[in-house]
Motif scaffolding. Structure first.
Motif, PDB file in Angstrom:
ATOM      1  N   PHE A 270     -12.369  10.215  10.577  1.00 11.00           N
ATOM      2  CA  PHE A 270     -12.457  11.958  11.230  1.00 11.00           C
ATOM      3  C   PHE A 270     -11.950  12.755  10.634  1.00 11.00           C
ATOM      4  CE2 PHE A 270     -12.994   8.861  15.029  1.00 11.00           C
ATOM      5  CZ  PHE A 270     -13.324   8.545  15.775  1.00 11.00           C
ATOM      6  N   LYS A 271     -13.415  13.376   9.326  1.00 12.28           N
ATOM      7  CA  LYS A 271     -13.656  14.913   8.945  1.00 12.28           C
ATOM      8  C   LYS A 271     -14.170  15.402   9.406  1.00 12.28           C
ATOM      9  CE  LYS A 271     -12.434  12.083   4.646  1.00 12.28           C
ATOM     10  NZ  LYS A 271     -13.110  11.808   3.147  1.00 12.28           N
ATOM     11  N   PHE A 272     -14.028  16.259  10.531  1.00 11.45           N
ATOM     12  CA  PHE A 272     -14.564  17.781  11.280  1.00 11.45           C
ATOM     13  C   PHE A 272     -16.298  17.208  11.629  1.00 11.45           C
ATOM     14  CE2 PHE A 272     -10.959  18.876   8.637  1.00 11.45           C
ATOM     15  CZ  PHE A 272     -10.125  18.892   9.948  1.00 11.45           C
ATOM     16  N   PRO A 273     -15.677  15.907  12.515  1.00 10.81           N
ATOM     17  CA  PRO A 273     -17.806  15.684  12.657  1.00 10.81           C
ATOM     18  C   PRO A 273     -18.383  17.138  13.569  1.00 10.81           C
ATOM     19  CG  PRO A 273     -16.636  14.638  13.949  1.00 10.81           C
ATOM     20  CD  PRO A 273     -15.299  15.155  13.693  1.00 10.81           C
ATOM     21  N   TYR A 274     -18.160  17.589  13.880  1.00  4.90           N
ATOM     22  CA  TYR A 274     -18.913  19.036  14.867  1.00  4.90           C
ATOM     23  C   TYR A 274     -19.231  19.707  13.655  1.00  4.90           C
ATOM     24  CZ  TYR A 274     -18.248  15.921  18.830  1.00  4.90           C
ATOM     25  OH  TYR A 274     -18.668  14.631  19.670  1.00  4.90           O
ATOM     26  N   PHE A 275     -18.597  19.910  12.574  1.00  6.67           N
ATOM     27  CA  PHE A 275     -18.817  20.701  11.179  1.00  6.67           C
ATOM     28  C   PHE A 275     -20.270  20.683   9.941  1.00  6.67           C
ATOM     29  CE2 PHE A 275     -14.540  22.466  11.966  1.00  6.67           C
ATOM     30  CZ  PHE A 275     -14.881  23.180  12.868  1.00  6.67           C
ATOM     31  N   SER A 276     -20.423  19.027  10.948  1.00  9.14           N
ATOM     32  CA  SER A 276     -21.654  18.924   9.666  1.00  9.14           C
ATOM     33  C   SER A 276     -23.148  19.579   9.772  1.00  9.14           C
ATOM     34  CB  SER A 276     -22.259  17.280  10.360  1.00  9.14           C
ATOM     35  OG  SER A 276     -20.692  16.613  10.207  1.00  9.14           O
ATOM     36  N   ARG A 277     -23.879  19.617   8.701  1.00  6.10           N
ATOM     37  CA  ARG A 277     -25.135  20.102   8.982  1.00  6.10           C
ATOM     38  C   ARG A 277     -26.595  19.808   8.912  1.00  6.10           C
ATOM     39  NH1 ARG A 277     -21.532  23.126   3.203  1.00  6.10           N
ATOM     40  NH2 ARG A 277     -21.224  20.820   3.537  1.00  6.10           N
ATOM     41  N   ASN A 278     -25.799  17.924   9.049  1.00  5.77           N
ATOM     42  CA  ASN A 278     -27.292  17.266   9.029  1.00  5.77           C
ATOM     43  C   ASN A 278     -26.429  15.490   9.672  1.00  5.77           C
ATOM     44  OD1 ASN A 278     -26.400  16.261   6.694  1.00  5.77           O
ATOM     45  ND2 ASN A 278     -27.709  17.335   5.748  1.00  5.77           N
ATOM     46  N   ILE A 279     -28.019  15.129  10.176  1.00  7.52           N
ATOM     47  CA  ILE A 279     -27.345  13.839  10.552  1.00  7.52           C
ATOM     48  C   ILE A 279     -26.609  13.148   9.462  1.00  7.52           C
ATOM     49  CG2 ILE A 279     -27.834  11.882  11.753  1.00  7.52           C
ATOM     50  CD1 ILE A 279     -27.505  14.387  13.220  1.00  7.52           C
ATOM     51  N   SER A 280     -26.987  13.363   7.926  1.00 10.27           N
ATOM     52  CA  SER A 280     -26.882  12.404   7.328  1.00 10.27           C
ATOM     53  C   SER A 280     -24.854  12.822   6.947  1.00 10.27           C
ATOM     54  CB  SER A 280     -27.207  12.496   5.935  1.00 10.27           C
ATOM     55  OG  SER A 280     -26.562  11.960   5.037  1.00 10.27           O
ATOM     56  N   GLU A 281     -24.118  14.096   6.540  1.00 10.42           N
ATOM     57  CA  GLU A 281     -23.296  14.312   7.004  1.00 10.42           C
ATOM     58  C   GLU A 281     -22.400  13.873   8.316  1.00 10.42           C
ATOM     59  OE1 GLU A 281     -20.257  18.792   5.989  1.00 10.42           O
ATOM     60  OE2 GLU A 281     -22.438  18.696   7.020  1.00 10.42           O
ATOM     61  N   PHE A 282     -22.974  14.542   8.839  1.00 10.15           N
ATOM     62  CA  PHE A 282     -21.587  13.644  10.731  1.00 10.15           C
ATOM     63  C   PHE A 282     -21.615  12.143  10.173  1.00 10.15           C
ATOM     64  CE2 PHE A 282     -22.902  11.493  14.925  1.00 10.15           C
ATOM     65  CZ  PHE A 282     -21.377  12.466  15.669  1.00 10.15           C
ATOM     66  N   TRP A 283     -22.389  11.371   9.845  1.00 14.09           N
ATOM     67  CA  TRP A 283     -22.004  10.140   9.235  1.00 14.09           C
ATOM     68  C   TRP A 283     -21.677   9.834   9.040  1.00 14.09           C
ATOM     69  CZ3 TRP A 283     -21.575   6.429  13.372  1.00 14.09           C
ATOM     70  CH2 TRP A 283     -21.998   6.730  14.381  1.00 14.09           C
ATOM     71  N   HIS A 284     -21.034  10.473   7.715  1.00 12.57           N
ATOM     72  CA  HIS A 284     -19.971  10.261   6.413  1.00 12.57           C
ATOM     73  C   HIS A 284     -18.440  11.438   7.320  1.00 12.57           C
ATOM     74  CE1 HIS A 284     -23.285  10.212   3.311  1.00 12.57           C
ATOM     75  NE2 HIS A 284     -22.496   9.403   2.856  1.00 12.57           N
ATOM     76  N   ARG A 285     -18.858  11.839   8.526  1.00 12.88           N
ATOM     77  CA  ARG A 285     -17.749  12.042   9.271  1.00 12.88           C
ATOM     78  C   ARG A 285     -17.164  12.112  10.322  1.00 12.88           C
ATOM     79  NH1 ARG A 285     -16.380  17.417   7.824  1.00 12.88           N
ATOM     80  NH2 ARG A 285     -17.655  18.924   5.804  1.00 12.88           N
ATOM     81  N   TRP A 286     -18.045  10.531  10.543  1.00 21.63           N
ATOM     82  CA  TRP A 286     -17.393  10.427  12.555  1.00 21.63           C
ATOM     83  C   TRP A 286     -17.146   8.827  12.413  1.00 21.63           C
ATOM     84  CZ3 TRP A 286     -17.277  11.925  17.037  1.00 21.63           C
ATOM     85  CH2 TRP A 286     -17.144  11.056  18.027  1.00 21.63           C
ATOM     86  N   HIS A 287     -16.804   8.622  12.991  1.00 24.21           N
ATOM     87  CA  HIS A 287     -15.507   6.947  13.171  1.00 24.21           C
ATOM     88  C   HIS A 287     -17.085   6.725  11.375  1.00 24.21           C
ATOM     89  CE1 HIS A 287     -15.775   2.968  15.486  1.00 24.21           C
ATOM     90  NE2 HIS A 287     -15.049   3.377  14.256  1.00 24.21           N
ATOM     91  N   ILE A 288     -15.653   7.151   9.899  1.00 26.79           N
ATOM     92  CA  ILE A 288     -15.563   6.858   9.298  1.00 26.79           C
ATOM     93  C   ILE A 288     -15.660   4.781   8.343  1.00 26.79           C
ATOM     94  CG2 ILE A 288     -15.043   7.128   6.255  1.00 26.79           C
ATOM     95  CD1 ILE A 288     -14.533  10.008   7.481  1.00 26.79           C
ATOM     96  N   LYS A 351     -35.044  13.705   0.628  1.00 28.35           N
ATOM     97  CA  LYS A 351     -34.010  13.756  -0.187  1.00 28.35           C
ATOM     98  C   LYS A 351     -32.851  14.745   0.091  1.00 28.35           C
ATOM     99  CE  LYS A 351     -37.240  11.593  -3.519  1.00 28.35           C
ATOM    100  NZ  LYS A 351     -37.732  11.309  -4.416  1.00 28.35           N
ATOM    101  N   ARG A 352     -32.150  14.455   1.406  1.00 23.56           N
ATOM    102  CA  ARG A 352     -30.861  15.844   1.702  1.00 23.56           C
ATOM    103  C   ARG A 352     -30.246  14.759   2.293  1.00 23.56           C
ATOM    104  NH1 ARG A 352     -33.915  21.376   4.169  1.00 23.56           N
ATOM    105  NH2 ARG A 352     -35.032  21.928   2.334  1.00 23.56           N
ATOM    106  N   ASN A 353     -30.166  13.640   2.562  1.00 23.95           N
ATOM    107  CA  ASN A 353     -29.100  12.716   3.192  1.00 23.95           C
ATOM    108  C   ASN A 353     -27.788  12.636   2.352  1.00 23.95           C
ATOM    109  OD1 ASN A 353     -30.945  11.469   1.376  1.00 23.95           O
ATOM    110  ND2 ASN A 353     -29.696   9.219   1.085  1.00 23.95           N
ATOM    111  N   ARG A 354     -27.792  12.863   0.889  1.00 22.48           N
ATOM    112  CA  ARG A 354     -26.787  12.997   0.083  1.00 22.48           C
ATOM    113  C   ARG A 354     -25.806  14.303   0.266  1.00 22.48           C
ATOM    114  NH1 ARG A 354     -26.717   8.305  -4.313  1.00 22.48           N
ATOM    115  NH2 ARG A 354     -27.977   6.279  -2.555  1.00 22.48           N
ATOM    116  N   ARG A 355     -26.750  15.632   0.484  1.00 21.47           N
ATOM    117  CA  ARG A 355     -26.553  16.988  -0.168  1.00 21.47           C
ATOM    118  C   ARG A 355     -25.070  17.208   0.307  1.00 21.47           C
ATOM    119  NH1 ARG A 355     -30.413  21.711   2.421  1.00 21.47           N
ATOM    120  NH2 ARG A 355     -29.386  23.711   1.014  1.00 21.47           N
ATOM    121  N   PHE A 356     -24.745  17.537   1.340  1.00 19.87           N
ATOM    122  CA  PHE A 356     -23.159  18.215   1.815  1.00 19.87           C
ATOM    123  C   PHE A 356     -22.186  16.726   1.735  1.00 19.87           C
ATOM    124  CE2 PHE A 356     -26.267  20.314   4.644  1.00 19.87           C
ATOM    125  CZ  PHE A 356     -26.823  21.333   3.994  1.00 19.87           C
ATOM    126  N   ARG A 357     -22.235  15.844   1.422  1.00 18.33           N
ATOM    127  CA  ARG A 357     -21.574  14.222   1.114  1.00 18.33           C
ATOM    128  C   ARG A 357     -20.091  14.488   1.022  1.00 18.33           C
ATOM    129  NH1 ARG A 357     -22.876   8.989  -1.082  1.00 18.33           N
ATOM    130  NH2 ARG A 357     -24.419   9.048   0.756  1.00 18.33           N
TER     131      ARG A 357
END
Length: 475
Positions: A270-288, A351-357
């Motif tokens: 986990f990398k602070f998933p509730y600070f995510s700025r879109n769903i893609s970033e959430f899944w890069h931070r939740w249950h990695i 095409k923003r799914n990698r924007r906040f990776r």
């Protein structure tokens, strides 16, 4: 055995002392101790479950050796298929058998046929079976792909599969990362041990103080969703969002911290998933560990996003629906996965799914911008609505809960005492947002230790009052 139990408080220092002061002369002796300790830890629930782990260990150990030896393509595919069928067969039987039977019976009834629940079985779900099954599968698949060599050290492989800190709720480790650490000699590093103790304290704080304090309010609101106001229902969903986060990320922190005490480094989960700025970033931070597992062993083999647009959309839905189904044998989990697939599509189309990776919110500034706050709030809102399906016992209750929020209005809010647990957690995590493992609260030594003492007192005060099982043990 629960991390938040008196038994584990006794178990951990005993194993630690034996590991570093009695069995420290040979790595093989330490690995044997890890295996025995893992069997005691897991068998504390029900010793009969140990047989399932042993079968998985034996099957995949010899599958790895067979894949290493075989040179004929069809034979290698047959060995891999055998490993997949065995492991997924066990998982399917214990976790999904009754679900498929009930769904079949319901479909027959909907078609007008008389059907009774005569085929269901009284099956006890083995704790953590989804986690260690995926861990053994990753080993066999990686050997088949030629990404790692098969190990001939049975004890080391068994210790890898059953490693007690992360056995029942992850992180789901890859053999390429954990197995070399098990096979190579370890030395105690003071700095690593201190970091481990901090993570254990932080994990227990999130579980015992945050998650377990929110649990009674969440249980009451979800059990009485028809009788409370829309504002209370909304608060209940927010409380559950932080309950499951504190519960699950707390387990991962404890697992990583305990592993550090024995000289191992596990992957971040986990990398602070509730600070995510879109769903893609959430899944890069939740249950990695799970999201990357599905990415590497399902999404990429299907073609990922490097296929036609319709197939890419298909792949997105497959990975999210399967991820939902992995969590449990209930249509609510499938609906939860489907909702996340729908929420992911706008980022994919734009095409923003990698924007906040790799980004960090307000990386240089002390506070986020208004635009970042807006994106975080919107993402958290959608994630929280999806959590309603995850928490509800069935689809009818989930829709009723959502309808209550919409139709009853958001006032009155009901009890807001849960916010007293959530706000300190958010402030601490915001302060630590650049490194989820640092836990250096302050450079001022006195203030830092004062915070640790307060956290330790709160954990001690609540830890043994009620040993609440971790949510993800049921998955």
């Amino acid at each position: 055995m629960l991390f938040n139990s008196l038994e584990f408080v006794i178990f951990l220092p005993v194993v630690f002392a034996l590991y570093w002061f009695v069995f420290n002369r040979k790595t093989s002796h330490q690995n044997a101790l890890i295996l025995v300790a893992s069997c005691v830890f897991y068998g504390w629930w029900d010793y009969r479950f140990l047989g399932l782990i042993l079968m998985s260990v034996v099957v995949d150990y010899f599958a790895g050796l067979g894949l290493e030896k075989a040179t004929i393509p069809w034979r290698r595919k047959a060995i891999l298929a055998g490993s997949l069928l065995f492991n997924l067969g066990l998982l399917g039987f214990f976790k999904y058998y009754n679900f498929f039977v009930d769904s079949w019976v319901d479909m027959l009834r909907a078609m007008g046929f008389a059907a009774e629940h005569t085929w269901t079985l009284n099956i006890v779900l083995p704790v953590g079976i989804s986690f260690y099954t995926f861990q053994t599968l990753s080993y066999t698949i990686d050997v088949y792909r030629g990404q790692i060599r098969a190990t001939r050290d049975f004890i080391a492989f068994a210790a890898y599969v059953s490693f007690f800190p992360q056995l029942v709720a992850g992180p789901i480790e890859r053999a390429s990362h954990l197995l070399p650490q098990i096979r190579h000699p370890r030395t105690f590093i003071y700095r690593q041990g201190v970091d481990g103790l901090r993570l254990i304290l932080w994990g227990l704080f999130k579980k015992v103080v945050i998650a377990d304090s929110l649990a009674p309010e969440v249980d009451y609101i979800f059990s009485n969703y028809q009788d409370v106001s829309g504002g209370t229902l909304l608060l209940g969903a927010v409380y559950f969002a932080f309950q499951i986060y504190g519960d699950f990320s707390g387990y991962s922190d404890i697992a990583i911290g305990v592993s550090k005490l024995f000289g191992f480094e596990l992957m971040s989960n986990f990398k602070f998933p509730y600070f995510s700025r879109n769903i893609s970033e959430f899944w890069h931070r939740w249950h990695i560990s799970l999201s990357t597992w599905f990415r590497d062993y399902l999404y990429f083999p299907l073609g990922g996003s490097r296929v036609s647009r319709p197939k890419a959309i298909r792949n997105i839905f497959i990975i999210f629906l399967v991820s939902g189904f992995w969590h449990g044998a209930n249509w609510t989990f499938i609906a939860w996965g489907g909702m996340h697939a729908l929420l992911y599509l706008p980022s994919f189309f734009l095409k923003r799914n990698r924007r906040f990776r790799e980004g960090v919110v307000a990386q240089q500034a002390r506070f986020p911008t208004a635009y970042e706050c807006w994106r975080i709030a919107i993402t958290f809102g959608f994630v929280t609505l999806a959590w309603i399906f995850f928490r509800s016992p069935d689809l009818g209750a989930a829709w009723g809960y959502l309808n209550g929020i919409i139709s009853q209005g958001l006032t009155p809010l009901g009890s807001t005492t849960g916010l007293l647990y959530i706000l300190p957690l958010l402030l601490l995590e915001w302060h630590l947002r650049r490194d989820e493992r640092s836990l250096v609260i302050s450079r001022h030594k006195g203030l830092r230790y004062a915070v640790y003492i307060i956290m330790g007192f709160l954990v001690y005060n609540r830890m043994f009052t009620s040993e609440v099982q971790f949510i993800y043990f049921q998955f």
